[in-house]
Motif scaffolding. Structure first.
Motif, PDB file in Angstrom:
ATOM      1  N   ARG A 213       0.392 -14.089  -8.232  1.00  0.00           N
ATOM      2  CA  ARG A 213      -1.007 -13.829  -8.540  1.00  0.00           C
ATOM      3  C   ARG A 213      -1.547 -12.552  -7.906  1.00  0.00           C
ATOM      4  NH1 ARG A 213       0.182 -18.814  -9.418  1.00  0.00           N
ATOM      5  NH2 ARG A 213      -1.204 -20.321 -10.453  1.00  0.00           N
ATOM      6  N   LEU A 214      -0.842 -12.002  -6.923  1.00  0.00           N
ATOM      7  CA  LEU A 214      -1.337 -10.840  -6.179  1.00  0.00           C
ATOM      8  C   LEU A 214      -0.307  -9.706  -6.206  1.00  0.00           C
ATOM      9  CD1 LEU A 214      -2.678 -12.852  -3.100  1.00  0.00           C
ATOM     10  CD2 LEU A 214      -4.034 -11.941  -4.994  1.00  0.00           C
ATOM     11  N   PRO A 215      -0.145  -9.052  -7.338  1.00  0.00           N
ATOM     12  CA  PRO A 215       0.874  -7.997  -7.440  1.00  0.00           C
ATOM     13  C   PRO A 215       0.413  -6.690  -6.800  1.00  0.00           C
ATOM     14  CG  PRO A 215      -0.326  -8.162  -9.495  1.00  0.00           C
ATOM     15  CD  PRO A 215      -0.843  -9.274  -8.621  1.00  0.00           C
ATOM     16  N   MET A 216       1.345  -5.747  -6.747  1.00  0.00           N
ATOM     17  CA  MET A 216       1.083  -4.424  -6.184  1.00  0.00           C
ATOM     18  C   MET A 216       0.143  -3.630  -7.094  1.00  0.00           C
ATOM     19  SD  MET A 216       1.730  -1.992  -3.986  1.00  0.00           S
ATOM     20  CE  MET A 216       2.000  -0.237  -3.785  1.00  0.00           C
ATOM     21  N   MET A 217      -0.861  -3.004  -6.509  1.00  0.00           N
ATOM     22  CA  MET A 217      -1.733  -2.079  -7.235  1.00  0.00           C
ATOM     23  C   MET A 217      -2.185  -1.007  -6.259  1.00  0.00           C
ATOM     24  SD  MET A 217      -3.278  -1.002  -9.961  1.00  0.00           S
ATOM     25  CE  MET A 217      -3.019  -2.351 -11.106  1.00  0.00           C
ATOM     26  N   SER A 218      -1.885   0.250  -6.559  1.00  0.00           N
ATOM     27  CA  SER A 218      -2.241   1.335  -5.647  1.00  0.00           C
ATOM     28  C   SER A 218      -2.740   2.552  -6.412  1.00  0.00           C
ATOM     29  CB  SER A 218      -1.035   1.724  -4.778  1.00  0.00           C
ATOM     30  OG  SER A 218      -0.023   2.320  -5.573  1.00  0.00           O
ATOM     31  N   PHE A 219      -3.640   3.288  -5.789  1.00  0.00           N
ATOM     32  CA  PHE A 219      -4.210   4.512  -6.362  1.00  0.00           C
ATOM     33  C   PHE A 219      -4.000   5.671  -5.403  1.00  0.00           C
ATOM     34  CE2 PHE A 219      -6.355   1.468  -8.953  1.00  0.00           C
ATOM     35  CZ  PHE A 219      -6.787   2.131 -10.104  1.00  0.00           C
ATOM     36  N   VAL A 220      -3.553   6.798  -5.942  1.00  0.00           N
ATOM     37  CA  VAL A 220      -3.495   8.047  -5.193  1.00  0.00           C
ATOM     38  C   VAL A 220      -4.405   9.047  -5.905  1.00  0.00           C
ATOM     39  CG1 VAL A 220      -2.054   9.962  -4.407  1.00  0.00           C
ATOM     40  CG2 VAL A 220      -1.140   7.621  -4.397  1.00  0.00           C
ATOM     41  N   PHE A 221      -5.455   9.497  -5.216  1.00  0.00           N
ATOM     42  CA  PHE A 221      -6.368  10.489  -5.784  1.00  0.00           C
ATOM     43  C   PHE A 221      -6.088  11.852  -5.154  1.00  0.00           C
ATOM     44  CE2 PHE A 221      -8.645   6.958  -7.488  1.00  0.00           C
ATOM     45  CZ  PHE A 221      -9.474   7.470  -8.490  1.00  0.00           C
TER      46      PHE A 221
END
Length: 453
Positions: A213-221
């Motif tokens: 239910r809690l997968p990887m999610m990442s942002f690089v700006f």
């Protein structure tokens, strides 16, 4: 994937969402809200099993908005036999993006060279390298043009998480080259998973259930974005510890496309909130569009499987599954309850104290009655059925407000062990029923016909 994770966190200063929660089962339930802001059932009918269904061209996919603003687009997904928009759906009639990798993967999957090669490779080239090269070349070729790319690699992790290790070093190296070549100076990079393992030994555990239910999610700006819009970057960093969903990713993509949207006052009660706006700290799963079965924020209390209300809850789940396969009863056997493996009472945090006060003096779970709890309770039940030994997990609501207790299955049923060839008789015409159907022909072929109801 420790090398990739370390590079994201330490070198690229990625914002990693620790509260990112799925909103439904499997890949489509993750990607459809992410790219349309809606659920599958809120969109035009495109399922293969439905009469007069259309194609996925009808979906308002977000990359169409990017195309309208002059972006060059790419969609690359491996494993053509289980593609996100092709397994259960009718796929695309027209090529959906400027660059579309499906034709390559179809040709590769049918080639004699691949059939004679080791798993995960064609010849001496690992399949993930084809994907990484394709996406990297796209960014290098369109250096001076606005670009939107979605690359989705599933082969290494579709059946088991562990082979993801093969991808780790190569992905980290691609990210290093993109940074070295200046690509990340004007690019928002998202590294993500659609969901955690849906079946395996670890999935039978509470830890595995949370990982799904809690997968990887990442942002690089880009650094220049962080300096130009420090308040938006600050909001994103704050939101790494808030409850977020694929609906929020969609809103974030819209803000990236048109940054002026961030000037408008956000609706904090909306199902989707851009990650560039601050998400309320007290946001609930219901507000975020997450069903009870998929919510990772619930307090869980183990219940003895011999408790009074367990058997009726499990029976309701089996009955519900059989109802789904009733139209296919000539092909799919009726299922029966074999074992209840585990039961958890699940509740929002605000109900925990009320529950604790209702526990018996010996600390056993109370037998809920109208006096103890006049409302409803939810049990998350994990059962095994026969024939075929299917393991299912679902959330069953028990309503104690009337003299005759009522049980109902909330939306979302997880099949947590592999079904293999069990639904082979219906999987092409009715792919949405694969996890529920135990084919009579399969039972006959395995000489298990004695168990056939």
């Amino acid at each position: 994937m420790p090398m990739t994770y370390r590079f994201l966190k330490e070198e690229l200063e990625a914002a990693i969402l620790h509260g990112y929660n799925i909103v439904g089962d499997a890949t489509t339930a993750a990607l459809i809200p992410m790219f349309t802001g809606r659920t599958e059932m809120e969109l035009p009918e495109v399922r293969q099993s439905e009469f007069d269904a259309g194609t996925v061209d009808e979906y308002p996919l977000v990359w169409k908005l990017f195309q309208q603003q002059g972006y060059t687009t790419l969609y690359a997904e491996d494993e053509p036999t289980v593609g996100t928009f092709n397994l259960r759906f009718n796929g695309f009639h027209k090529q959906p993006t400027d660059h579309y990798m499906r034709h390559f993967w179809q040709a590769l999957w049918e080639s004699d060279l691949r059939k004679d090669s080791q798993r995960y490779c064609t010849g001496n080239v690992p399949h993930h390298k084809f994907m990484l090269r394709y996406v990297e070349d796209f960014f290098l070729q369109y250096r001076n043009i606005s670009r939107f790319a979605f690359g989705f690699h599933g082969e290494l992790t579709h059946w088991d998480n562990n082979p993801a290790d093969y991808l780790d070093a190569d992905l980290a190296n691609v990210l290093r080259r993109l940074r070295r070549n200046g690509v990340l100076e004007d690019t928002v990079l998202i590294i993500m998973g659609d969901h955690g393992a849906r079946y395996s030994k670890v999935r039978y555990t509470v830890q595995g259930k949370l990982e799904e239910r809690l997968p990887m999610m990442s942002f690089v700006f880009p650094e220049k974005f962080r300096k130009t819009y420090p308040h938006l970057w600050s909001n994103l960093k704050t939101n790494t510890e808030r409850l977020s969903t694929p609906f929020d990713i969609y809103e974030t993509l819209l803000d990236i496309l048109n940054i002026s949207r961030t000037r408008a006052k956000p609706n904090t009660f909306s199902r989707g909130i851009s990650l560039l706006r601050e998400i309320p700290v007290n946001r609930t799963c219901k507000q975020a569009g997450i069903g009870m079965h998929w919510c990772g924020c619930l307090h869980q209390v183990a219940v003895d499987t011999s408790e009074t209300f367990v058997k009726p809850a499990a029976a309701e789940l089996v009955s519900h599954i059989n109802l789904l396969t009733t139209p296919l009863r000539d092909q799919c056997a009726e299922l029966h309850l074999k074992t209840v493996h585990s039961v958890f009472l699940v509740m929002p945090n605000e109900q925990v104290l009320k529950y604790l006060r209702s526990k018996d003096s010996d600390q056993r779970v109370a037998n809920f009655s109208k006096a103890a709890d006049p409302d409803v309770v939810h049990y998350q039940v994990q059962i095994e059925t026969e024939p075929c030994g299917g393991l299912f997990e679902a959330t069953v609501m028990a309503d104690f407000r009337s003299e005759e207790y009522q049980y109902s299955v909330t939306p979302g049923i997880s099949r947590i062990n592999m079904y293999g060839d069990q639904p082979k008789c219906i999987q092409n015409r009715h792919p949405s029923m694969r996890k529920f159907c135990c084919c009579r022909s399969f039972l006959n072929s395995t000489r298990d016909a004695s168990k056939l109801p």
